[in-house]
Design a protein around this motif. Structure first.
Motif, PDB file in Angstrom:
ATOM      1  N   ILE A 191      -6.453   0.735   7.027  1.00 30.77           N
ATOM      2  CA  ILE A 191      -5.841   0.508   6.669  1.00 30.77           C
ATOM      3  C   ILE A 191      -5.059   1.840   5.971  1.00 30.77           C
ATOM      4  O   ILE A 191      -5.283   1.670   5.215  1.00 30.77           O
ATOM      5  CB  ILE A 191      -4.916  -0.940   6.011  1.00 30.77           C
ATOM      6  N   LYS A 192      -4.052   2.430   6.784  1.00 36.54           N
ATOM      7  CA  LYS A 192      -4.274   4.249   6.482  1.00 36.54           C
ATOM      8  C   LYS A 192      -2.711   3.974   6.730  1.00 36.54           C
ATOM      9  O   LYS A 192      -1.857   3.583   7.583  1.00 36.54           O
ATOM     10  CB  LYS A 192      -4.540   5.193   7.146  1.00 36.54           C
ATOM     11  N   LEU A 241       1.281  -0.729   0.592  1.00 38.25           N
ATOM     12  CA  LEU A 241       0.008   0.144  -0.064  1.00 38.25           C
ATOM     13  C   LEU A 241       0.663   1.512  -0.303  1.00 38.25           C
ATOM     14  O   LEU A 241       1.590   1.158   0.899  1.00 38.25           O
ATOM     15  CB  LEU A 241      -1.150   0.104   0.845  1.00 38.25           C
ATOM     16  N   GLU A 242       0.767   2.231  -1.579  1.00 35.38           N
ATOM     17  CA  GLU A 242       1.653   3.426  -0.992  1.00 35.38           C
ATOM     18  C   GLU A 242       1.557   4.184  -0.093  1.00 35.38           C
ATOM     19  O   GLU A 242       0.245   4.187   0.756  1.00 35.38           O
ATOM     20  CB  GLU A 242       2.130   3.513  -2.482  1.00 35.38           C
ATOM     21  N   LYS A 243       2.561   4.672  -0.649  1.00 32.97           N
ATOM     22  CA  LYS A 243       2.488   6.242   0.850  1.00 32.97           C
ATOM     23  C   LYS A 243       0.818   6.854   0.607  1.00 32.97           C
ATOM     24  O   LYS A 243       0.488   7.455  -0.609  1.00 32.97           O
ATOM     25  CB  LYS A 243       3.101   7.285   1.267  1.00 32.97           C
ATOM     26  N   GLY A 244      -0.098   7.597   1.563  1.00 36.47           N
ATOM     27  CA  GLY A 244      -0.844   8.536   1.729  1.00 36.47           C
ATOM     28  C   GLY A 244      -2.464   7.341   1.008  1.00 36.47           C
ATOM     29  O   GLY A 244      -3.364   8.229   1.366  1.00 36.47           O
ATOM     30  N   ASN A 245      -2.042   6.054   1.040  1.00 33.62           N
ATOM     31  CA  ASN A 245      -3.047   5.091   0.360  1.00 33.62           C
ATOM     32  C   ASN A 245      -4.227   4.646   1.603  1.00 33.62           C
ATOM     33  O   ASN A 245      -3.328   4.574   2.779  1.00 33.62           O
ATOM     34  CB  ASN A 245      -2.850   4.186  -0.356  1.00 33.62           C
ATOM     35  N   GLU A 246      -5.034   4.162   1.411  1.00 34.44           N
ATOM     36  CA  GLU A 246      -6.111   3.345   2.247  1.00 34.44           C
ATOM     37  C   GLU A 246      -6.391   2.712   1.913  1.00 34.44           C
ATOM     38  O   GLU A 246      -6.864   2.524   0.924  1.00 34.44           O
ATOM     39  CB  GLU A 246      -7.096   4.189   2.962  1.00 34.44           C
ATOM     40  N   ILE A 247      -7.462   1.220   2.771  1.00 30.21           N
ATOM     41  CA  ILE A 247      -7.906  -0.133   2.171  1.00 30.21           C
ATOM     42  C   ILE A 247      -8.262  -0.513   3.083  1.00 30.21           C
ATOM     43  O   ILE A 247      -8.174  -0.191   4.562  1.00 30.21           O
ATOM     44  CB  ILE A 247      -6.941  -0.630   1.741  1.00 30.21           C
ATOM     45  N   ILE A 285       5.628  -6.157   7.363  1.00 29.33           N
ATOM     46  CA  ILE A 285       6.425  -6.733   6.902  1.00 29.33           C
ATOM     47  C   ILE A 285       7.341  -5.787   6.743  1.00 29.33           C
ATOM     48  O   ILE A 285       8.680  -5.427   6.872  1.00 29.33           O
ATOM     49  CB  ILE A 285       6.196  -7.221   5.755  1.00 29.33           C
ATOM     50  N   GLU A 286       6.562  -4.382   6.176  1.00 31.34           N
ATOM     51  CA  GLU A 286       7.535  -3.220   5.952  1.00 31.34           C
ATOM     52  C   GLU A 286       7.187  -1.921   6.206  1.00 31.34           C
ATOM     53  O   GLU A 286       5.797  -2.535   5.770  1.00 31.34           O
ATOM     54  CB  GLU A 286       8.860  -3.339   4.234  1.00 31.34           C
ATOM     55  N   GLY A 287       8.123  -1.131   6.290  1.00 23.57           N
ATOM     56  CA  GLY A 287       7.360   0.325   6.649  1.00 23.57           C
ATOM     57  C   GLY A 287       6.608   0.056   8.140  1.00 23.57           C
ATOM     58  O   GLY A 287       6.473  -0.792   8.227  1.00 23.57           O
ATOM     59  N   ASN A 288       5.631   1.378   7.640  1.00 26.47           N
ATOM     60  CA  ASN A 288       4.694   1.316   9.053  1.00 26.47           C
ATOM     61  C   ASN A 288       3.121   2.024   8.363  1.00 26.47           C
ATOM     62  O   ASN A 288       3.192   2.537   7.502  1.00 26.47           O
ATOM     63  CB  ASN A 288       5.096   2.426  10.223  1.00 26.47           C
ATOM     64  N   SER A 289       2.001   1.651   9.336  1.00 30.33           N
ATOM     65  CA  SER A 289       0.609   2.162   8.641  1.00 30.33           C
ATOM     66  C   SER A 289      -0.505   1.705   9.971  1.00 30.33           C
ATOM     67  O   SER A 289       0.139   2.098  11.084  1.00 30.33           O
ATOM     68  CB  SER A 289       0.271   0.465   8.169  1.00 30.33           C
TER      69      SER A 289
END
Length: 233
Positions: free
Chosen positions: A216-217, A169-175, A190-194
């Motif tokens: 998820i943001k 999920l790319e930065k600034g996206n939501e799902i 796994i990677e990044g933060n949300s």
């Protein structure tokens, strides 16, 4: 129900060539209150140095899935299989009545992969192996259904009522992700933060989810895995 699992409080080991983070009891990390989550028995976040790996060893009556995050994973087994997979690819093995296998990093770079063990719906299956080379773009800003039961529609089918999804999920996206009535799921950041329903998850954190709708943001581009299953009674 949502419960964040802080990676800083997980079990761990460092053997030099192998550094592991244990989401559940494994090897020298034994916690009687953290054995499994439903039919999910093991998630190990493994870092394997180049030129090393797990030599031939046995397994029985377990569905074993490996998800590569970086580097190359080379599999060999007593059924005669030998294959190498890389980032975003999956290999799966039904250990069944018994099989020997090895997992090595024969590449030049460090290998990071998730080792996932799931209890089968019954014992005594014929051992089986396969792998699938998913295209990375198929999980960009959408859920990629990688694993299902034999009755499901994912490319990889195992002997248990489990669904495994991956997402970048790319930065600034939501799902969203629905964990429906009588179902539960385990999520790995796994990677990044949300933010998961306004709960912050950092890289390598986990989350237990029971009968919840997830929103998820991302704070930065995030790589996420979800293992969804029947609710533990």
């Amino acid at each position: 129900m949502l419960r964040k699992i802080d990676s800083n409080k997980m079990g761990s080991s460092n053997h030099g060539w192998l550094k592991s983070l244990f989401h559940f009891s494994f090897a020298d990390y034994q916690n009687p209150e953290n054995i499994n989550f439903g039919v999910l028995r093991v998630i190990n976040d493994d870092l394997v140095e180049s030129g090393t790996g797990f030599d031939l060893h046995p397994h029985k009556d377990m569905e074993i899935i490996s998800y590569v995050i970086k580097g190359e994973l080379t599999h060999g087994d007593s059924m005669g299989n030998k294959n190498t997979i890389s980032r975003g690819h999956v290999q799966y093995m039904s250990a069944g009545t018994g099989v020997f296998h090895s997992e090595h990093n024969l590449g030049e770079d460090e290998l990071r992969f998730l080792q996932i063990w799931i209890f089968p719906d019954q014992k005594g299956y014929q051992p089986n192996y396969g792998d699938y080379r998913f295209d990375w773009k198929d999980r960009k800003n959408k859920w990629l259904h990688m694993v299902s039961s034999k009755d499901g529609n994912a490319p990889i089918k195992i002997n248990q009522d489990v669904n495994i999804y991956s997402l970048e999920l790319e930065k600034g996206n939501e799902i969203d992700f629905a964990v429906n009535k009588d179902r539960q799921a385990y999520l790995v950041q796994i990677e990044g933060n949300s933010f998961i329903n306004d709960i912050q998850l950092n890289e390598k954190d986990g989350m237990e989810i029971v009968e919840e709708m997830l929103s998820i943001k991302t704070q930065e581009t995030s790589h996420i895995l979800v293992i969804e299953m029947n609710k533990e009674i």
